[in-house]
Design a protein around this motif. Structure first.
Motif, PDB file in Angstrom:
ATOM      1  N   GLN A 220     -50.089   1.712 -54.882  1.00 49.04           N
ATOM      2  CA  GLN A 220     -50.898   2.897 -55.155  1.00 49.04           C
ATOM      3  C   GLN A 220     -50.135   3.961 -55.929  1.00 49.04           C
ATOM      4  O   GLN A 220     -50.677   4.577 -56.848  1.00 49.04           O
ATOM      5  CB  GLN A 220     -51.411   3.499 -53.851  1.00 49.04           C
ATOM      6  N   ILE A 221     -48.873   4.178 -55.613  1.00 52.81           N
ATOM      7  CA  ILE A 221     -48.120   5.199 -56.330  1.00 52.81           C
ATOM      8  C   ILE A 221     -47.874   4.774 -57.773  1.00 52.81           C
ATOM      9  O   ILE A 221     -47.859   5.607 -58.692  1.00 52.81           O
ATOM     10  CB  ILE A 221     -46.785   5.531 -55.605  1.00 52.81           C
ATOM     11  N   LEU A 222     -47.709   3.456 -57.996  1.00 52.28           N
ATOM     12  CA  LEU A 222     -47.575   2.962 -59.365  1.00 52.28           C
ATOM     13  C   LEU A 222     -48.847   3.247 -60.149  1.00 52.28           C
ATOM     14  O   LEU A 222     -48.793   3.702 -61.298  1.00 52.28           O
ATOM     15  CB  LEU A 222     -47.277   1.459 -59.351  1.00 52.28           C
ATOM     16  N   VAL A 223     -49.982   3.000 -59.530  1.00 53.25           N
ATOM     17  CA  VAL A 223     -51.257   3.242 -60.190  1.00 53.25           C
ATOM     18  C   VAL A 223     -51.439   4.727 -60.482  1.00 53.25           C
ATOM     19  O   VAL A 223     -51.789   5.122 -61.605  1.00 53.25           O
ATOM     20  CB  VAL A 223     -52.424   2.716 -59.324  1.00 53.25           C
ATOM     21  N   LEU A 224     -51.196   5.568 -59.493  1.00 51.42           N
ATOM     22  CA  LEU A 224     -51.465   6.992 -59.663  1.00 51.42           C
ATOM     23  C   LEU A 224     -50.556   7.645 -60.708  1.00 51.42           C
ATOM     24  O   LEU A 224     -51.024   8.405 -61.567  1.00 51.42           O
ATOM     25  CB  LEU A 224     -51.320   7.710 -58.326  1.00 51.42           C
ATOM     26  N   VAL A 225     -49.258   7.362 -60.631  1.00 53.18           N
ATOM     27  CA  VAL A 225     -48.342   7.958 -61.611  1.00 53.18           C
ATOM     28  C   VAL A 225     -48.583   7.352 -62.996  1.00 53.18           C
ATOM     29  O   VAL A 225     -48.513   8.040 -64.016  1.00 53.18           O
ATOM     30  CB  VAL A 225     -46.881   7.774 -61.166  1.00 53.18           C
ATOM     31  N   GLY A 226     -48.898   6.053 -63.010  1.00 51.34           N
ATOM     32  CA  GLY A 226     -49.252   5.421 -64.282  1.00 51.34           C
ATOM     33  C   GLY A 226     -50.465   6.079 -64.906  1.00 51.34           C
ATOM     34  O   GLY A 226     -50.504   6.325 -66.121  1.00 51.34           O
ATOM     35  N   LEU A 227     -51.468   6.392 -64.089  1.00 58.44           N
ATOM     36  CA  LEU A 227     -52.666   7.045 -64.605  1.00 58.44           C
ATOM     37  C   LEU A 227     -52.377   8.445 -65.127  1.00 58.44           C
ATOM     38  O   LEU A 227     -53.009   8.898 -66.088  1.00 58.44           O
ATOM     39  CB  LEU A 227     -53.740   7.095 -63.514  1.00 58.44           C
ATOM     40  N   LEU A 228     -51.442   9.159 -64.496  1.00 59.22           N
ATOM     41  CA  LEU A 228     -51.079  10.477 -65.021  1.00 59.22           C
ATOM     42  C   LEU A 228     -50.580  10.355 -66.459  1.00 59.22           C
ATOM     43  O   LEU A 228     -50.961  11.147 -67.340  1.00 59.22           O
ATOM     44  CB  LEU A 228     -50.004  11.118 -64.150  1.00 59.22           C
ATOM     45  N   ALA A 229     -49.717   9.368 -66.704  1.00 57.32           N
ATOM     46  CA  ALA A 229     -49.187   9.167 -68.060  1.00 57.32           C
ATOM     47  C   ALA A 229     -50.279   8.689 -69.014  1.00 57.32           C
ATOM     48  O   ALA A 229     -50.378   9.162 -70.154  1.00 57.32           O
ATOM     49  CB  ALA A 229     -48.038   8.151 -68.015  1.00 57.32           C
ATOM     50  N   VAL A 230     -51.094   7.760 -68.546  1.00 57.40           N
ATOM     51  CA  VAL A 230     -52.170   7.219 -69.383  1.00 57.40           C
ATOM     52  C   VAL A 230     -53.127   8.322 -69.810  1.00 57.40           C
ATOM     53  O   VAL A 230     -53.451   8.478 -70.999  1.00 57.40           O
ATOM     54  CB  VAL A 230     -52.941   6.120 -68.615  1.00 57.40           C
ATOM     55  N   GLN A 231     -53.577   9.104 -68.859  1.00 58.89           N
ATOM     56  CA  GLN A 231     -54.595  10.093 -69.170  1.00 58.89           C
ATOM     57  C   GLN A 231     -54.046  11.248 -69.999  1.00 58.89           C
ATOM     58  O   GLN A 231     -54.744  11.778 -70.864  1.00 58.89           O
ATOM     59  CB  GLN A 231     -55.231  10.589 -67.873  1.00 58.89           C
ATOM     60  N   ALA A 232     -52.794  11.613 -69.767  1.00 61.28           N
ATOM     61  CA  ALA A 232     -52.190  12.665 -70.585  1.00 61.28           C
ATOM     62  C   ALA A 232     -52.083  12.216 -72.044  1.00 61.28           C
ATOM     63  O   ALA A 232     -52.418  12.975 -72.968  1.00 61.28           O
ATOM     64  CB  ALA A 232     -50.820  13.035 -70.036  1.00 61.28           C
ATOM     65  N   SER A 233     -51.624  10.990 -72.254  1.00 65.39           N
ATOM     66  CA  SER A 233     -51.474  10.479 -73.624  1.00 65.39           C
ATOM     67  C   SER A 233     -52.821  10.332 -74.312  1.00 65.39           C
ATOM     68  O   SER A 233     -52.970  10.664 -75.495  1.00 65.39           O
ATOM     69  CB  SER A 233     -50.750   9.127 -73.598  1.00 65.39           C
ATOM     70  N   THR A 234     -53.806   9.821 -73.580  1.00 62.41           N
ATOM     71  CA  THR A 234     -55.142   9.663 -74.159  1.00 62.41           C
ATOM     72  C   THR A 234     -55.736  11.021 -74.525  1.00 62.41           C
ATOM     73  O   THR A 234     -56.285  11.200 -75.620  1.00 62.41           O
ATOM     74  CB  THR A 234     -56.065   8.934 -73.175  1.00 62.41           C
ATOM     75  N   ALA A 235     -55.639  11.988 -73.622  1.00 66.95           N
ATOM     76  CA  ALA A 235     -56.206  13.307 -73.878  1.00 66.95           C
ATOM     77  C   ALA A 235     -55.537  13.982 -75.070  1.00 66.95           C
ATOM     78  O   ALA A 235     -56.212  14.550 -75.940  1.00 66.95           O
ATOM     79  CB  ALA A 235     -56.068  14.182 -72.632  1.00 66.95           C
ATOM     80  N   ALA A 236     -54.215  13.916 -75.119  1.00 65.82           N
ATOM     81  CA  ALA A 236     -53.493  14.553 -76.231  1.00 65.82           C
ATOM     82  C   ALA A 236     -53.867  13.907 -77.564  1.00 65.82           C
ATOM     83  O   ALA A 236     -54.061  14.594 -78.574  1.00 65.82           O
ATOM     84  CB  ALA A 236     -51.988  14.459 -75.991  1.00 65.82           C
ATOM     85  N   THR A 237     -53.957  12.584 -77.570  1.00 65.16           N
ATOM     86  CA  THR A 237     -54.310  11.880 -78.804  1.00 65.16           C
ATOM     87  C   THR A 237     -55.724  12.214 -79.239  1.00 65.16           C
ATOM     88  O   THR A 237     -55.990  12.468 -80.418  1.00 65.16           O
ATOM     89  CB  THR A 237     -54.164  10.364 -78.610  1.00 65.16           C
ATOM     90  N   LEU A 238     -56.653  12.223 -78.292  1.00 67.32           N
ATOM     91  CA  LEU A 238     -58.047  12.493 -78.645  1.00 67.32           C
ATOM     92  C   LEU A 238     -58.211  13.914 -79.163  1.00 67.32           C
ATOM     93  O   LEU A 238     -58.931  14.150 -80.145  1.00 67.32           O
ATOM     94  CB  LEU A 238     -58.957  12.264 -77.440  1.00 67.32           C
ATOM     95  N   LEU A 239     -57.553  14.873 -78.543  1.00 67.68           N
ATOM     96  CA  LEU A 239     -57.651  16.249 -79.019  1.00 67.68           C
ATOM     97  C   LEU A 239     -57.099  16.394 -80.435  1.00 67.68           C
ATOM     98  O   LEU A 239     -57.635  17.153 -81.248  1.00 67.68           O
ATOM     99  CB  LEU A 239     -56.917  17.189 -78.062  1.00 67.68           C
ATOM    100  N   ARG A 240     -56.042  15.661 -80.703  1.00 66.10           N
ATOM    101  CA  ARG A 240     -55.501  15.679 -82.062  1.00 66.10           C
ATOM    102  C   ARG A 240     -56.505  15.090 -83.058  1.00 66.10           C
ATOM    103  O   ARG A 240     -56.688  15.609 -84.162  1.00 66.10           O
ATOM    104  CB  ARG A 240     -54.189  14.880 -82.106  1.00 66.10           C
ATOM    105  N   LEU A 241     -57.188  14.028 -82.649  1.00 65.69           N
ATOM    106  CA  LEU A 241     -58.177  13.396 -83.514  1.00 65.69           C
ATOM    107  C   LEU A 241     -59.392  14.288 -83.715  1.00 65.69           C
ATOM    108  O   LEU A 241     -59.992  14.294 -84.794  1.00 65.69           O
ATOM    109  CB  LEU A 241     -58.602  12.045 -82.924  1.00 65.69           C
ATOM    110  N   VAL A 242     -59.752  15.043 -82.689  1.00 66.96           N
ATOM    111  CA  VAL A 242     -60.836  16.018 -82.834  1.00 66.96           C
ATOM    112  C   VAL A 242     -60.416  17.096 -83.828  1.00 66.96           C
ATOM    113  O   VAL A 242     -61.191  17.495 -84.712  1.00 66.96           O
ATOM    114  CB  VAL A 242     -61.199  16.643 -81.472  1.00 66.96           C
ATOM    115  N   ALA A 243     -59.187  17.560 -83.705  1.00 67.65           N
ATOM    116  CA  ALA A 243     -58.705  18.640 -84.572  1.00 67.65           C
ATOM    117  C   ALA A 243     -58.687  18.243 -86.041  1.00 67.65           C
ATOM    118  O   ALA A 243     -58.955  19.082 -86.917  1.00 67.65           O
ATOM    119  CB  ALA A 243     -57.313  19.086 -84.127  1.00 67.65           C
ATOM    120  N   VAL A 244     -58.389  16.985 -86.325  1.00 66.38           N
ATOM    121  CA  VAL A 244     -58.321  16.549 -87.726  1.00 66.38           C
ATOM    122  C   VAL A 244     -59.626  15.894 -88.181  1.00 66.38           C
ATOM    123  O   VAL A 244     -59.668  15.213 -89.194  1.00 66.38           O
ATOM    124  CB  VAL A 244     -57.132  15.584 -87.951  1.00 66.38           C
ATOM    125  N   ARG A 245     -60.691  16.119 -87.398  1.00 66.67           N
ATOM    126  CA  ARG A 245     -62.048  15.679 -87.756  1.00 66.67           C
ATOM    127  C   ARG A 245     -62.208  14.166 -87.813  1.00 66.67           C
ATOM    128  O   ARG A 245     -63.064  13.660 -88.514  1.00 66.67           O
ATOM    129  CB  ARG A 245     -62.485  16.275 -89.102  1.00 66.67           C
TER     130      ARG A 245
END
Length: 257
Positions: A220-245
């Motif tokens: 469970q801790i592997l899943v939870l900490v892994g998800l923190l990294a996954v979701q942070a990277s996905t969110a940052a990438t998507l926001l960058r893609l939104v910014a550049v249209r």
């Protein structure tokens, strides 16, 4: 001493319990005048049929690592399509949304497999990849929808920033960044309260499969900490893609020009 599985037996007793629970949900909704009784009944029936079909497929897929990889790619494709639809952007932006999902999930999957924390076989690859891809899909959907809502609501702020000399991407980021972390809060709260408020799926799954509490905690801790990294990277990438249209609905297509 061999640990015994505590997973529910797939027999007539399970069928009876599922029927009772499904009927109870519908009856309570009707008694409480909640307008979801029909949707609950349909959802329950679909869940049974879909999981029966998927379980049969996965039972075969787990026997072969190449087939497991193929199924992971299918999950990635479905996650990307689902996130794209939820964001309300044109399907020709599917690849960019997929890039955001992959930017979060792929590095973590590679890390846990390359280090041997999860074995590189069907039973190791498929569940972990599914959880991480699902987390990336959720982060893309929640973060993207909130960012697009902010852009729709604060077009004036965007135009004012442009008038002050900000570039298009800079002006978009000025609008969306104050709420950029909102989509990550459910995952953060789940990690923060694990074991105190809930026992999440991976923990319960290991216990039901006969594993020890220590094994369940490690999974469970592997899943939870892994998800923190996954979701942070996905969110940052998507926001960058939104910014550049690269990821924008049609009605916002004129931004950043």
């Amino acid at each position: 001493m061999v640990a015994l599985s505590t997973a529910p037996a797939a027999d007539w007793r399970l069928a009876v319990v599922l029927l009772v629970l499904g009927v109870a949900a519908v009856l309570v909704s009707r008694a409480g005048r909640l307008p979801v009784a029909r949707e609950q009944a349909l959802a329950a029936v679909r869940a049974v049929l879909q999981l029966a079909a998927v379980s049969a497929v996965i039972a075969l897929v787990l026997r072969s690592t190449p087939w497991s990889i193929g199924f992971v790619l299918l999950m990635f494709a479905v996650a990307t399509f689902t996130a794209t639809r939820r964001l309300g952007v044109p399907l020709d932006q599917l690849g960019w949304v997929g890039l955001a999902v992959a930017a979060g999930a792929a590095p973590v999957v590679v890390l846990v497999l390359a280090t041997g924390v999860i074995p590189f076989n069907g039973p190791g690859l498929l569940p972990m990849s599914g959880i991480l891809i699902g987390g990336a899909m959720t982060a893309a959907t929640l973060t993207g929808r909130r960012a697009l809502q902010e852009l729709r609501a604060h077009v004036g702020t965007y135009e004012a920033a442009r008038a002050l000399g900000f570039s298009g991407p800079e002006a978009i980021r000025l609008v969306v960044e104050p709420s950029s972390g909102d989509g990550l809060m459910p995952g953060i709260d789940q990690t923060r309260t694990v074991g105190l408020v809930t026992l999440p799926g991976a923990y319960v799954g290991v216990l039901l499969g006969g594993g020890s509490a220590v094994d369940a905690g490690a999974a469970q801790i592997l899943v939870l900490v892994g998800l923190l990294a996954v979701q942070a990277s996905t969110a940052a990438t998507l926001l960058r893609l939104v910014a550049v249209r690269r990821v924008l609905p049609l009605e916002l297509g004129g931004l950043a020009r």
